[in-house]
Design a protein around this motif. Structure first.
Motif, PDB file in Angstrom:
ATOM      1  N   GLN A   1      -6.090  -0.460  11.254  1.00 30.48           N
ATOM      2  CA  GLN A   1      -5.473   0.467  12.185  1.00 30.48           C
ATOM      3  C   GLN A   1      -5.220  -0.195  13.538  1.00 30.48           C
ATOM      4  OE1 GLN A   1      -8.583   3.412  11.885  1.00 30.48           O
ATOM      5  NE2 GLN A   1      -7.314   4.781  10.639  1.00 30.48           N
ATOM      6  N   LEU A   2      -6.156  -1.028  13.975  1.00 31.28           N
ATOM      7  CA  LEU A   2      -5.984  -1.719  15.256  1.00 31.28           C
ATOM      8  C   LEU A   2      -4.808  -2.685  15.191  1.00 31.28           C
ATOM      9  CD1 LEU A   2      -7.064  -2.183  18.102  1.00 31.28           C
ATOM     10  CD2 LEU A   2      -8.582  -3.936  17.177  1.00 31.28           C
TER      11      LEU A   2
ATOM     12  N   ARG B   1      -4.350  10.509  21.871  1.00 37.93           N
ATOM     13  CA  ARG B   1      -3.358  10.062  20.902  1.00 37.93           C
ATOM     14  C   ARG B   1      -3.876  10.092  19.471  1.00 37.93           C
ATOM     15  NH1 ARG B   1      -0.657   3.990  20.426  1.00 37.93           N
ATOM     16  NH2 ARG B   1       0.347   4.346  18.400  1.00 37.93           N
ATOM     17  N   HIS B   2      -5.101   9.615  19.248  1.00 37.65           N
ATOM     18  CA  HIS B   2      -5.593   9.425  17.882  1.00 37.65           C
ATOM     19  C   HIS B   2      -6.416  10.591  17.356  1.00 37.65           C
ATOM     20  CE1 HIS B   2      -4.180   5.271  17.677  1.00 37.65           C
ATOM     21  NE2 HIS B   2      -4.632   5.111  18.906  1.00 37.65           N
ATOM     22  N   TYR B   3      -6.910  11.454  18.239  1.00 38.06           N
ATOM     23  CA  TYR B   3      -7.702  12.608  17.806  1.00 38.06           C
ATOM     24  C   TYR B   3      -6.990  13.932  18.058  1.00 38.06           C
ATOM     25  CZ  TYR B   3     -12.061  10.034  16.883  1.00 38.06           C
ATOM     26  OH  TYR B   3     -13.019   9.215  16.359  1.00 38.06           O
TER      27      TYR B   3
ATOM     28  N   SER C   1     -15.171   1.863  16.737  1.00 37.11           N
ATOM     29  CA  SER C   1     -15.317   2.927  15.730  1.00 37.11           C
ATOM     30  C   SER C   1     -14.142   3.895  15.705  1.00 37.11           C
ATOM     31  CB  SER C   1     -16.625   3.717  15.941  1.00 37.11           C
ATOM     32  OG  SER C   1     -16.487   4.721  16.933  1.00 37.11           O
ATOM     33  N   LEU C   2     -13.263   3.828  16.685  1.00 38.75           N
ATOM     34  CA  LEU C   2     -12.100   4.720  16.703  1.00 38.75           C
ATOM     35  C   LEU C   2     -11.056   4.243  15.698  1.00 38.75           C
ATOM     36  CD1 LEU C   2     -10.908   7.151  18.568  1.00 38.75           C
ATOM     37  CD2 LEU C   2      -9.456   5.330  19.460  1.00 38.75           C
TER      38      LEU C   2
ATOM     39  N   GLN D   1      -1.734  -1.178  27.973  1.00 37.57           N
ATOM     40  CA  GLN D   1      -2.043  -0.821  26.590  1.00 37.57           C
ATOM     41  C   GLN D   1      -2.517  -2.020  25.778  1.00 37.57           C
ATOM     42  OE1 GLN D   1      -2.257   2.237  25.457  1.00 37.57           O
ATOM     43  NE2 GLN D   1      -1.570   3.084  27.403  1.00 37.57           N
ATOM     44  N   ARG D   2      -2.021  -3.195  26.097  1.00 37.24           N
ATOM     45  CA  ARG D   2      -2.492  -4.400  25.397  1.00 37.24           C
ATOM     46  C   ARG D   2      -3.970  -4.635  25.692  1.00 37.24           C
ATOM     47  NH1 ARG D   2       0.514 -10.005  25.579  1.00 37.24           N
ATOM     48  NH2 ARG D   2      -1.380 -10.420  24.382  1.00 37.24           N
ATOM     49  N   GLU D   3      -4.377  -4.370  26.917  1.00 39.30           N
ATOM     50  CA  GLU D   3      -5.781  -4.548  27.268  1.00 39.30           C
ATOM     51  C   GLU D   3      -6.642  -3.508  26.553  1.00 39.30           C
ATOM     52  OE1 GLU D   3      -8.421  -5.440  31.294  1.00 39.30           O
ATOM     53  OE2 GLU D   3      -6.478  -4.438  31.467  1.00 39.30           O
ATOM     54  N   ILE D   4      -6.129  -2.277  26.442  1.00 34.39           N
ATOM     55  CA  ILE D   4      -6.882  -1.219  25.775  1.00 34.39           C
ATOM     56  C   ILE D   4      -7.054  -1.522  24.294  1.00 34.39           C
ATOM     57  CG2 ILE D   4      -6.832   1.219  25.116  1.00 34.39           C
ATOM     58  CD1 ILE D   4      -5.388   1.789  27.766  1.00 34.39           C
ATOM     59  N   TYR D   5      -5.968  -1.965  23.647  1.00 35.72           N
ATOM     60  CA  TYR D   5      -5.979  -2.203  22.203  1.00 35.72           C
ATOM     61  C   TYR D   5      -6.317  -3.655  21.841  1.00 35.72           C
ATOM     62  CZ  TYR D   5      -3.889   2.370  21.276  1.00 35.72           C
ATOM     63  OH  TYR D   5      -3.656   3.728  21.167  1.00 35.72           O
ATOM     64  N   ALA D   6      -6.924  -4.382  22.761  1.00 38.35           N
ATOM     65  CA  ALA D   6      -7.273  -5.778  22.494  1.00 38.35           C
ATOM     66  C   ALA D   6      -8.305  -5.865  21.371  1.00 38.35           C
ATOM     67  CB  ALA D   6      -7.820  -6.433  23.759  1.00 38.35           C
TER      68      ALA D   6
END
Length: 532
Positions: A380-381, A267-269, A374-375, A361-366
């Motif tokens: 951004q988070l 998604r981000h790269y 560093s991503l 996704q909430r767990e991933i972007y916690a």
């Protein structure tokens, strides 16, 4: 046309062709991580696994600063580098050392050489790599070591299957993400090396973005200047396909880290980071190193060895997979991800699927999570977290969802980058296993624990999935697969477990429990006789 001429294809000779007309072998490079994450562990045991299948394998130690592959086999380091000035292929061939594993040869690094290793001499890099491809081997496995030098980076980019190894620690994860950004920049610079004008435009884009930007940011920057150049950059981003192994996992989130990183990078790269698998933390690993033996030779039944074996099988599946037909690349994405893409869903997703995706996704972007180290910066988070909440609230409300669909997709769904990870290695493994099982399973098949595991893995099922549906403890299912008969319950319960297990795998329950229980009784009778 050779592999070297048309680039990585994930396709090698499967043994059906004439041996006298052998094509160049598949080159697998293991690197991209910082020191100590387990690159040598993966390289050594991948080479051992392939050699045990009867393939001709060459294991190459290309880490001039930390060469140690010879010690895994109880061998000595090389005293000098091969002389590539005349016949590079012959020089490397004469430097190969046989190992204790039939079919596996080692090209050791010159541990005590007076001059620098050839792997760090950029001018000799192409000649050295070309000589490796010309060797008569089915597989060449290269331990690249830390990728800080340009030659190490080029080895990863030139390999048919580049594998990045990381561990669930912030410094290692940061190194992996940085490798992807550096690798994209080098790919793009290499393809424009003779085009000074467009190369200067790319340099300006990187300079304007500052630091070392994600590939998708570079593509979007170039779209405002030169659309054709942006499309070229997007093609290079899409062609950057790296496999990922997460080593030293301890808890569930560690085991899922590779899958999370894969989706985030997509998604981000805008590049492919395909999760190959994880390797559990296991003291057996360092014990085997102390005994100067590869893990798959010294302790093939331990949990980490099983993890490594499955990773190796997926690599094999990738190399044997048919090369997909080349199709035109989609245009570079210009807009923000849709709310469906934010959750990694399609427009047909049900309410239950939306809830499950949102939770994941909430767990991933916690905040403070490992996968986003560093991503994404803090701003951004926070933006990503707000977007998740917006996606959840909008898509679960029927009226708001219909209005959103009408406003976002008036004609057709635009190209966006999804948070859902693609796993071609897993798909290739399942296809390979399914083809094998078609030949192995018949009306007279005797079902063993390993065969049941093979059927399960061919369907992409985890023991936890079957346990949740069947209400059978994962420990019992694992004991069935590993034929640890002494850990199974009374026979009447084991029979019921086997019947339910077979149903979940869409097998004949009667044949499964009949043949498996016969093995169980024979094994237990033999054990009682030995005890007497």
């Amino acid at each position: 046309m050779t592999v070297a001429e048309h680039g990585p294809t994930y396709g090698v000779d499967d043994g059906s062709a004439d041996p006298g007309a052998r094509r160049p072998g598949c080159v697998v490079a293991i690197g991209a991580g910082r020191g100590g994450v387990g690159k040598s562990l993966v390289a050594v045991n991948l080479a051992v696994y392939l050699a045990q299948l009867g393939r001709a394998v060459i294991l190459v130690d290309a880490d001039p600063g930390g060469s140690n592959l010879h010690s895994h086999f109880g061998l000595s380091a090389a005293r000098a580098e091969p002389d590539l000035s005349r016949d590079p292929t012959a020089a490397i061939r004469s430097a190969l050392v046989p190992t204790s594993v039939p079919g596996l040869s080692l090209l050791p690094a010159a541990h005590d050489a007076l001059t620098r290793g050839l792997t760090v001499r950029a001018r000799r890099e192409a000649r050295w790599f070309g000589a490796l491809r010309d060797l008569s081997a089915d597989y060449v496995v290269i331990d690249v070591g830390p990728w800080h030098a340009d030659p190490a980076l080029d080895f990863m980019l030139s390999a048919d299957i580049p594998i990045a190894v990381t561990v669930p620690e912030p410094p290692a994860i940061e190194t992996t993400y940085r490798f992807l950004r550096v690798a994209f920049r080098r790919r793009l610079k290499r393809i424009l090396v003779r085009d000074r004008l467009r190369s200067s435009i790319v340099d300006r884009a990187f300079s304007d973005l500052g630091a070392l930007p994600p590939p998708i940011d570079v593509v979007r920057k170039l779209l405002a200047v030169d659309k054709s150049l942006a499309e070229l950059a997007w093609g290079e981003a899409q062609a950057l396909r790296v496999q990922l192994v997460v080593n030293q996992t301890r808890v569930r989130t560690d085991a899922e880290l590779g899958d999370w990183m894969s989706g985030l990078v997509s998604r981000h790269y805008g590049v492919v980071l395909d999760e190959l698998g994880h390797i559990e933390q296991d003291d057996t690993v360092w014990l085997t190193v102390r005994r100067n033996k590869p893990l798959l030779i010294d302790s093939p039944a331990c949990k980490s060895a099983r993890n490594v074996e499955r990773i190796a099988r997926r690599v094999l599946a990738l190399t044997l997979a048919k090369t997909p037909e080349r199709i035109g690349l989609p245009s570079a994405p210009v807009g923000e991800a849709t709310l469906y893409a934010v959750l990694g869903l399609t427009r047909s997703a049900s309410d239950d699927e939306i809830r499950r995706a949102y939770k994941r996704q909430r767990e991933i972007y916690a905040t403070g999570g490992l996968a986003t180290v560093s991503l994404l910066d803090s701003h951004q988070l926070s933006a990503a977290q707000r977007k998740l909440e917006e996606a959840y609230d909008t898509l679960l409300d029927g009226v708001r969802r219909r209005a959103y669909d009408l406003s976002t997709f008036p004609d057709q769904e635009p190209l966006v980058l999804s948070a859902r990870a693609t796993r071609p290695a897993l798909a290739a493994e399942q296809l390979m296993l399914q083809e094998q099982l078609q030949r192995e399973i018949g009306p007279d098949t005797e079902f063993t624990g390993p065969l049941l595991r093979k059927v399960r893995e061919s369907q992409g099922l985890e023991l936890a999935d079957i346990s949740a549906k069947s209400r059978i403890a994962s420990a019992y299912l694992l004991a069935i697969e590993e034929e640890r008969f002494e850990e199974l319950p009374a026979l009447v319960y084991t029979r019921g477990y086997l019947v339910e297990f077979a149903k979940q795998l869409r097998l004949d329950p009667a044949q499964v429990h009949r043949t498996y229980l016969r093995r169980l009784r024979d094994a237990m009778a033999l054990r009682r006789k030995e005890l007497v």
